[in-house]
Design a protein around this motif. Sequence first.
Motif, PDB file in Angstrom:
ATOM      1  N   ASN A  12       7.791  -9.362  19.344  1.00  0.00           N
ATOM      2  CA  ASN A  12       8.653  -8.411  19.654  1.00  0.00           C
ATOM      3  C   ASN A  12       7.784  -7.300  20.217  1.00  0.00           C
ATOM      4  O   ASN A  12       7.025  -6.667  19.794  1.00  0.00           O
ATOM      5  N   THR A  13       7.992  -7.224  21.828  1.00  0.00           N
ATOM      6  CA  THR A  13       6.978  -6.489  22.553  1.00  0.00           C
ATOM      7  C   THR A  13       7.232  -4.738  22.123  1.00  0.00           C
ATOM      8  O   THR A  13       6.495  -4.177  22.375  1.00  0.00           O
ATOM      9  N   ALA A  14       8.534  -4.497  21.545  1.00  0.00           N
ATOM     10  CA  ALA A  14       8.701  -3.041  21.521  1.00  0.00           C
ATOM     11  C   ALA A  14       7.996  -2.668  20.250  1.00  0.00           C
ATOM     12  O   ALA A  14       7.590  -1.480  20.170  1.00  0.00           O
ATOM     13  N   ARG A  15       7.428  -3.606  19.428  1.00  0.00           N
ATOM     14  CA  ARG A  15       6.694  -3.173  18.342  1.00  0.00           C
ATOM     15  C   ARG A  15       5.358  -3.484  18.417  1.00  0.00           C
ATOM     16  O   ARG A  15       4.515  -3.498  17.341  1.00  0.00           O
ATOM     17  N   ALA A  16       5.020  -3.980  19.568  1.00  0.00           N
ATOM     18  CA  ALA A  16       3.624  -4.190  19.527  1.00  0.00           C
ATOM     19  C   ALA A  16       2.495  -3.221  19.277  1.00  0.00           C
ATOM     20  O   ALA A  16       2.925  -1.800  19.708  1.00  0.00           O
ATOM     21  N   VAL A  17       1.304  -3.350  18.932  1.00  0.00           N
ATOM     22  CA  VAL A  17       0.430  -2.258  18.326  1.00  0.00           C
ATOM     23  C   VAL A  17       0.174  -1.745  19.661  1.00  0.00           C
ATOM     24  O   VAL A  17      -0.535  -2.423  20.615  1.00  0.00           O
ATOM     25  N   GLY A  18      -0.034  -0.347  19.742  1.00  0.00           N
ATOM     26  CA  GLY A  18      -0.564   0.518  20.619  1.00  0.00           C
ATOM     27  C   GLY A  18      -0.133   0.171  22.277  1.00  0.00           C
ATOM     28  O   GLY A  18      -0.744   0.284  23.059  1.00  0.00           O
ATOM     29  N   ALA A  19       1.370  -0.189  22.027  1.00  0.00           N
ATOM     30  CA  ALA A  19       1.799  -0.524  23.505  1.00  0.00           C
ATOM     31  C   ALA A  19       1.894   0.778  24.292  1.00  0.00           C
ATOM     32  O   ALA A  19       2.608   1.786  24.042  1.00  0.00           O
ATOM     33  N   THR A  20       1.384   0.763  25.599  1.00  0.00           N
ATOM     34  CA  THR A  20       1.224   1.882  26.652  1.00  0.00           C
ATOM     35  C   THR A  20       1.930   1.353  27.736  1.00  0.00           C
ATOM     36  O   THR A  20       2.042   0.352  28.073  1.00  0.00           O
ATOM     37  N   ARG A  21       2.055   2.398  28.627  1.00  0.00           N
ATOM     38  CA  ARG A  21       2.601   2.042  29.999  1.00  0.00           C
ATOM     39  C   ARG A  21       1.484   1.381  31.006  1.00  0.00           C
ATOM     40  O   ARG A  21       1.679   0.818  31.626  1.00  0.00           O
ATOM     41  N   SER A  22       0.213   1.810  30.581  1.00  0.00           N
ATOM     42  CA  SER A  22      -0.806   1.258  31.124  1.00  0.00           C
ATOM     43  C   SER A  22      -1.243  -0.447  30.975  1.00  0.00           C
ATOM     44  O   SER A  22      -1.721  -1.074  31.779  1.00  0.00           O
ATOM     45  N   ALA A  23      -0.842  -0.594  29.820  1.00  0.00           N
ATOM     46  CA  ALA A  23      -0.988  -2.115  29.269  1.00  0.00           C
ATOM     47  C   ALA A  23       0.558  -2.545  28.561  1.00  0.00           C
ATOM     48  O   ALA A  23       0.647  -2.690  27.395  1.00  0.00           O
ATOM     49  N   PRO A  24       1.485  -2.783  29.421  1.00  0.00           N
ATOM     50  CA  PRO A  24       2.994  -3.307  29.209  1.00  0.00           C
ATOM     51  C   PRO A  24       2.951  -4.477  28.591  1.00  0.00           C
ATOM     52  O   PRO A  24       3.630  -4.877  27.639  1.00  0.00           O
ATOM     53  N   ASN A  25       1.853  -5.520  28.888  1.00  0.00           N
ATOM     54  CA  ASN A  25       2.076  -6.717  28.528  1.00  0.00           C
ATOM     55  C   ASN A  25       1.105  -6.962  27.304  1.00  0.00           C
ATOM     56  O   ASN A  25       0.114  -8.090  27.277  1.00  0.00           O
ATOM     57  N   THR A  26       1.433  -6.465  26.238  1.00  0.00           N
ATOM     58  CA  THR A  26       0.749  -6.585  25.056  1.00  0.00           C
ATOM     59  C   THR A  26       1.138  -7.827  24.302  1.00  0.00           C
ATOM     60  O   THR A  26       2.224  -8.187  24.449  1.00  0.00           O
ATOM     61  N   SER A  27       0.133  -8.163  23.695  1.00  0.00           N
ATOM     62  CA  SER A  27       0.500  -9.712  23.132  1.00  0.00           C
ATOM     63  C   SER A  27      -0.324  -9.763  21.920  1.00  0.00           C
ATOM     64  O   SER A  27      -1.450  -9.306  21.669  1.00  0.00           O
ATOM     65  N   LYS A  28       0.423 -10.416  20.576  1.00  0.00           N
ATOM     66  CA  LYS A  28      -0.335 -10.504  19.521  1.00  0.00           C
ATOM     67  C   LYS A  28      -0.114 -11.984  19.060  1.00  0.00           C
ATOM     68  O   LYS A  28      -0.650 -12.382  17.982  1.00  0.00           O
ATOM     69  N   ASN A  29       0.017 -12.842  20.241  1.00  0.00           N
ATOM     70  CA  ASN A  29      -0.358 -14.132  20.302  1.00  0.00           C
ATOM     71  C   ASN A  29       0.662 -14.969  19.138  1.00  0.00           C
ATOM     72  O   ASN A  29       0.120 -16.042  18.570  1.00  0.00           O
ATOM     73  N   THR A  30       1.843 -14.381  18.927  1.00  0.00           N
ATOM     74  CA  THR A  30       2.660 -15.128  17.888  1.00  0.00           C
ATOM     75  C   THR A  30       3.863 -15.722  18.312  1.00  0.00           C
ATOM     76  O   THR A  30       4.775 -16.239  17.693  1.00  0.00           O
ATOM     77  N   LYS A  31       4.001 -15.824  19.619  1.00  0.00           N
ATOM     78  CA  LYS A  31       5.171 -16.558  20.402  1.00  0.00           C
ATOM     79  C   LYS A  31       4.571 -17.328  21.467  1.00  0.00           C
ATOM     80  O   LYS A  31       3.857 -16.864  22.467  1.00  0.00           O
ATOM     81  N   LEU A  32       5.251 -18.446  21.698  1.00  0.00           N
ATOM     82  CA  LEU A  32       5.044 -19.181  22.957  1.00  0.00           C
ATOM     83  C   LEU A  32       6.296 -19.577  23.684  1.00  0.00           C
ATOM     84  O   LEU A  32       7.163 -20.122  22.927  1.00  0.00           O
ATOM     85  N   VAL A  33       6.543 -18.984  24.855  1.00  0.00           N
ATOM     86  CA  VAL A  33       7.661 -19.241  25.502  1.00  0.00           C
ATOM     87  C   VAL A  33       7.612 -20.444  26.638  1.00  0.00           C
ATOM     88  O   VAL A  33       6.442 -20.616  27.010  1.00  0.00           O
ATOM     89  N   TRP A  34       8.537 -21.235  26.687  1.00  0.00           N
ATOM     90  CA  TRP A  34       8.712 -22.368  27.699  1.00  0.00           C
ATOM     91  C   TRP A  34       8.733 -21.985  29.172  1.00  0.00           C
ATOM     92  O   TRP A  34       9.434 -20.997  29.371  1.00  0.00           O
ATOM     93  N   LYS A  35       7.950 -22.635  30.021  1.00  0.00           N
ATOM     94  CA  LYS A  35       7.806 -22.476  31.530  1.00  0.00           C
ATOM     95  C   LYS A  35       8.082 -23.639  32.179  1.00  0.00           C
ATOM     96  O   LYS A  35       8.319 -23.643  33.235  1.00  0.00           O
ATOM     97  N   GLY A  36       7.761 -24.863  31.464  1.00  0.00           N
ATOM     98  CA  GLY A  36       8.123 -25.957  32.237  1.00  0.00           C
ATOM     99  C   GLY A  36       7.882 -27.210  31.378  1.00  0.00           C
ATOM    100  O   GLY A  36       6.723 -27.166  30.385  1.00  0.00           O
ATOM    101  N   TYR A  37       8.406 -28.240  31.562  1.00  0.00           N
ATOM    102  CA  TYR A  37       7.999 -29.547  30.810  1.00  0.00           C
ATOM    103  C   TYR A  37       8.571 -30.643  31.428  1.00  0.00           C
ATOM    104  O   TYR A  37       9.705 -30.890  32.005  1.00  0.00           O
ATOM    105  N   TRP A  38       7.556 -31.448  31.722  1.00  0.00           N
ATOM    106  CA  TRP A  38       7.642 -32.702  32.819  1.00  0.00           C
ATOM    107  C   TRP A  38       7.232 -34.029  31.898  1.00  0.00           C
ATOM    108  O   TRP A  38       6.175 -33.794  31.024  1.00  0.00           O
TER     109      TRP A  38
END
Length: 534
Positions: free
Chosen positions: A478-504
């Motif tokens: 949940n990006t909205a609940r990431a710890v210390g999310a700021t505008r300077s570092a919007p892509n905060t990550s707790k590494n608890t989620k893996l999204v698909w980008k491709g599969y071949w």
Amino acid sequence: MEDNAELNAFRRQWREEVSRRNKSSSSSKQDHSSSHLAGSHLDKLPPTRHDAADRNEEIEEDLGRDYDEIVQRTEQQLTLRTADDEDTFQRIPQKEPRSALEHFEKAVEKEAEGSLGDSLAHYRKAYRLDAAIDKTYRNKHFPGKPVQTQSDKAPEPTENKTEEVELLPTPELIASFAGLPIPQAEPFIKGTPPPPCPIANVPNDVLIEILRHIAVMDPACFSRMALVCKRFAFHFAYEQHIWKRLCQGQEFGFEGMHYSFACDLLGNPYHNLTPRYTPFPRGRPVQVPDPLSTWSQVFQRFPRIRFTGIYINTVNYTRPGGASSFSTAAWNSPIHIVTYYRYLRFFPDGSIITLVTTTEPPDVVPYINKENVAAAQPGPRQPPRKRPELPSEASADGPPVPAVAMNALHKAHRGHWHLAAPVAQDSDESDSRTDLVASIVQKASEASEHDPRDLVFETDGIGPNRTLIGHLGLRSSNTARAVGATRSAPNTSKNTKLVWKGYWGYNEVTDEWAELGLRNERAFVFKRVRGWGL
């Protein structure tokens, strides 16, 4: 005669061309077999860009406050326990619901698990018993606060109003806890002396050393200690050398990450004489990368795979059942709700186990390891054998593995994985197979810029001479609940989620690529498993 001469000439040319193609294909097959480990068969890139790359998984759906509260309330009753007990993966004996409220609570529980079919059945039973059961459920679990009208409020005199207390920023508030002692517990009986608190008299240096050992053993336990008292909260926030030790360590830090393939598909390590790349090496002056400012933020947000659990993807979709004999679109045509699971377990040596099955997590997750997969599947040089129908033992000292888990592990795939390097690596620190797979993923996804959150894995496919290549991206649940999310570092990550980008999938015999559909797939969510890496 002239027509026959032209026909014979055409046949002769056609035969010569076919024989020439057969010779070239046989020579190419030999090249593929001789250079399989070097990755030469990956020089042909996938023909199209995968549709999963266009998904925007970072946008969280606004399901409303009530739905969030319902899920948060019912997660405590799930078969897969959450919070402190989420890593048990054991089924909790539960009694069958009888009343309408019990059926409704069971339906909400099943919906949170992802079992939409069972959830729908319990919802129907609940509404048949009580048409207003949803109001009863809301009044029980979320009792509304009485609304106070304007007339009920007594006017406060102006002279009695006090000035509002100025709230300190969180860093300044935590910094004020530095000189506070560790408080003693309250007495069990009022008027009696409180129980002793030996840790309150421990020197500060010894206390910090204890916290460092706890952090190296289990970072989650170290985080929970910040909730004990204000003194622990101060050390948790300001002892950055502990967080730096976690970042540079191999237990949970980035020394255990792989930025190139470290083993083959069967898990055999590559013999590489050059030192393995790590973004924060020990013995060298390292700095916190921008836009992060502390080592605790690096540990929380920097792309990192977790080995203390498993990534689970619950897939639900509907399909039409058997049509009626009178009409293909009859009002009573059944609709099937299909549910299956994808499991990803990463290992510190660079290997991975993937599994797609309808077996529920409590029945298979505790048994996903290399030993059980090797026991459930025949080896490359062993004759094929039937699936084990009786429980077998993973080891001489371990408990027996149920037959349902062994049958599911029969379909597991083994392979290797690596993360995208956060900075440019030297050419001698990567292998040819890693570079070729990275070029495949980059070209097929048409990535406009380098994303250090990307992850690539390659596994054996169904049948010989087949491989599967997956492209994933690390995100926060949940990006909205990431710890210390700021505008300077919007892509905060707790590494608890893996999204698909491709599969071949790739077939070495026919030299063909196939794009595997991911229409019903969702993101993987991390779940801790007790005993894995702790």
